[in-house]
Design a protein around this motif. Structure first.
Motif, mmCIF file in Angstrom:
data_model
loop_
_atom_site.group_PDB
_atom_site.id
_atom_site.type_symbol
_atom_site.label_atom_id
_atom_site.label_comp_id
_atom_site.label_asym_id
_atom_site.label_seq_id
_atom_site.Cartn_x
_atom_site.Cartn_y
_atom_site.Cartn_z
ATOM 1 N N ALA A 11 45.106 25.002 39.977
ATOM 2 C CA ALA A 11 44.111 24.079 40.528
ATOM 3 C C ALA A 11 44.912 23.475 41.731
ATOM 4 O O ALA A 11 44.246 23.247 42.590
ATOM 5 N N GLY A 12 46.159 22.900 41.417
ATOM 6 C CA GLY A 12 46.723 22.358 42.595
ATOM 7 C C GLY A 12 46.985 23.500 43.537
ATOM 8 O O GLY A 12 47.137 22.910 44.771
ATOM 9 N N GLU A 14 45.272 25.980 44.554
ATOM 10 C CA GLU A 14 43.951 26.064 45.107
ATOM 11 C C GLU A 14 43.479 25.024 46.205
ATOM 12 O O GLU A 14 43.127 25.396 47.162
ATOM 13 N N GLU A 15 43.748 23.702 45.733
ATOM 14 C CA GLU A 15 43.410 22.566 46.545
ATOM 15 C C GLU A 15 44.573 22.583 47.723
ATOM 16 O O GLU A 15 44.025 22.369 48.796
ATOM 17 N N ASN A 16 45.629 23.035 47.502
ATOM 18 C CA ASN A 16 46.643 23.070 48.683
ATOM 19 C C ASN A 16 46.210 24.006 49.552
ATOM 20 O O ASN A 16 46.251 23.884 50.880
ATOM 21 N N ASP A 18 43.087 25.029 50.145
ATOM 22 C CA ASP A 18 41.895 24.582 50.764
ATOM 23 C C ASP A 18 42.256 23.736 52.039
ATOM 24 O O ASP A 18 41.933 23.773 53.022
ATOM 25 N N PHE A 19 43.359 22.851 51.608
ATOM 26 C CA PHE A 19 43.698 21.683 52.637
ATOM 27 C C PHE A 19 44.346 22.648 53.824
ATOM 28 O O PHE A 19 44.164 21.935 54.834
#
Length: 69
Positions: A11-12, A14-16, A18-19
């Motif tokens: 999840a981390g 994937e968020e990275n 996206d950012f």
């Protein structure tokens, strides 16, 4: 515990990603906006040369008109 760690790490990441994509899109948008706000260098250079030519001609015409031939 190891499974929770993998889920959180996934999840981390994937968020990275996206950012990172958001930042890349923002940089592209800002670059395109800057192109619209700043006049092209060639046009500015030509205008400044033309303005300098007109100023020089006006200066010499003024000097010539003050001379008593």
């Amino acid at each position: 515990m190891a499974m929770e760690s993998n889920v959180l790490t996934g999840a981390g990441v994937e968020e990275n990603q996206d950012f990172s994509e958001y930042v890349a899109n923002l940089q592209l948008h800002m670059t395109l906006q800057a192109r619209n706000l700043v006049p092209p260098l060639k046009q500015t250079l030509a205008d400044s040369r033309q303005q300098l030519l007109h100023q020089t001609q006006a200066h010499f015409e003024k000097l010539a008109s003050r001379q008593g031939f």
